[in-house]
Scaffold this active site. Structure first.
Site, PDB file in Angstrom:
ATOM      1  N   LYS A  83       7.931  60.392  90.471  1.00  0.00           N
ATOM      2  CA  LYS A  83       9.247  60.976  90.749  1.00  0.00           C
ATOM      3  C   LYS A  83       9.814  60.306  92.004  1.00  0.00           C
ATOM      4  O   LYS A  83       9.124  60.205  93.022  1.00  0.00           O
ATOM      5  CB  LYS A  83       9.105  62.475  90.972  1.00  0.00           C
ATOM      6  CG  LYS A  83      10.252  63.323  90.475  1.00  0.00           C
ATOM      7  CD  LYS A  83       9.916  64.804  90.682  1.00  0.00           C
ATOM      8  CE  LYS A  83      10.878  65.701  89.992  1.00  0.00           C
ATOM      9  NZ  LYS A  83      10.599  67.127  90.281  1.00  0.00           N
TER      10      LYS A  83
HETATM   11  O1  G3P Z   1      12.292  70.052  89.733  1.00  0.00           O
HETATM   12  C1  G3P Z   1      13.284  70.375  90.677  1.00  0.00           C
HETATM   13  C2  G3P Z   1      13.216  71.840  90.985  1.00  0.00           C
HETATM   14  O2  G3P Z   1      11.905  72.186  91.390  1.00  0.00           O
HETATM   15  C3  G3P Z   1      14.203  72.259  92.041  1.00  0.00           C
HETATM   16  O3  G3P Z   1      14.441  73.608  91.835  1.00  0.00           O
HETATM   17  O4  G3P Z   1      15.211  75.879  92.416  1.00  0.00           O
HETATM   18  O5  G3P Z   1      14.443  74.272  94.234  1.00  0.00           O
HETATM   19  O6  G3P Z   1      16.612  73.877  93.035  1.00  0.00           O
HETATM   20  P1  G3P Z   1      15.215  74.454  92.936  1.00  0.00           P
END
Ligand code: G3P
Length: 232
Positions: A83
């Site tokens: 990633k």
């Molecule tokens: O894979 C990306 C994800 O983990 C981000 O999620 O909720 O931190 O925006 P969030």
């Protein structure tokens, strides 16, 4: 649409993998930072628990270090996808890693313009964040529609719906033609629940219980699990 689980928790992957619905997993530095223990061991165990690609993220702001970290992360397990955060350095690192045959998930993408660049650099997955767009009052569905349409001719890159906060985000991603969504365990568990399912099960069980002979019939029909024979 394939479902990945978005977590750094081996236990969550094992719990949800048992449902038979997962095709992979994604981690990121924040998710891994929430977990105790060795992150490399966690990534390896997640790879073993889910039969599919598992994203592990580089943490650097220069392309050379991103490439070195990406190669090292790949060495953890054959299922690892590297990633890489979006940006000029991330695009350059993506191009280098992709040229070496390494699958790259370009993350922190918030626009069709960014998604196009990520795909052209050789990304295998382009992680488009829905929740964080909604957090700043940008219509995530409208952005996702643009990204899905913009990448429809990009054969090698798949749009990966990320930053999923609700079952609605999952359904929207599927409805818009996203090939993959990465979903936190909490949202996957929410997707299970519907009051009509619970009341329907209760009603089946009550009606069945009203005829005890039916329960006896099913018990007699059902072979008993063989008990392990104690070693002599
Ligand atoms: O894979 C990306 C994800 O983990 C981000 O999620 O909720 O931190 O925006 P969030």
């Amino acid at each position: 649409m394939r479902l990945f689980i978005d977590t750094g928790s081996v236990a969550e992957v094992r719990e949800l993998a048992a449902w038979g619905v997962l095709s992979g997993a994604t981690t990121n530095p924040s998710l891994l930072a929430r977990e105790d223990g060795d992150p490399g061991e966690a990534i390896r165990r997640i790879c073993e628990a889910v039969d599919g690609p598992v994203s592990a993220e580089v943490v650097s702001e220069d392309r050379e270090t991103m490439v070195l970290q990406g190669r090292a992360l790949c060495g953890l397990h054959e299922h690892v996808t590297v990633k890489v955060p979006f940006g000029a350095e991330g695009l350059a690192a993506t191009a280098r890693l992709a040229a070496e045959g390494i699958d790259v998930n370009v993350t922190l993408v918030f626009s069709a313009a960014q998604a196009l660049l990520a795909a052209r650099a050789g990304a295998r997955y382009v992680s488009c964040f829905l929740g964080r767009l909604d957090d700043v009052a940008v219509d995530s569905e409208a952005v996702l529609i643009e990204i899905v349409h913009a990448l429809r001719s990009e054969e090698a890159a798949e749009v990966l719906a990320a930053s999923i906060r609700t079952p609605g985000h999952v359904v929207t991603a599927a409805r818009l033609g996203c090939p993959v969504a990465t979903v936190p365990a909490s949202v996957l568990r929410q997707m299970l629940v519907h009051p009509l399912t619970a009341s329907g099960i209760a009603r089946f069980e009550a009606d069945w219980a009203s005829r005890p002979e039916l329960a006896r019939w099913l018990d007699e029909l059902t072979p008993r699990p063989r008990l392990a024979v104690a070693a002599r």
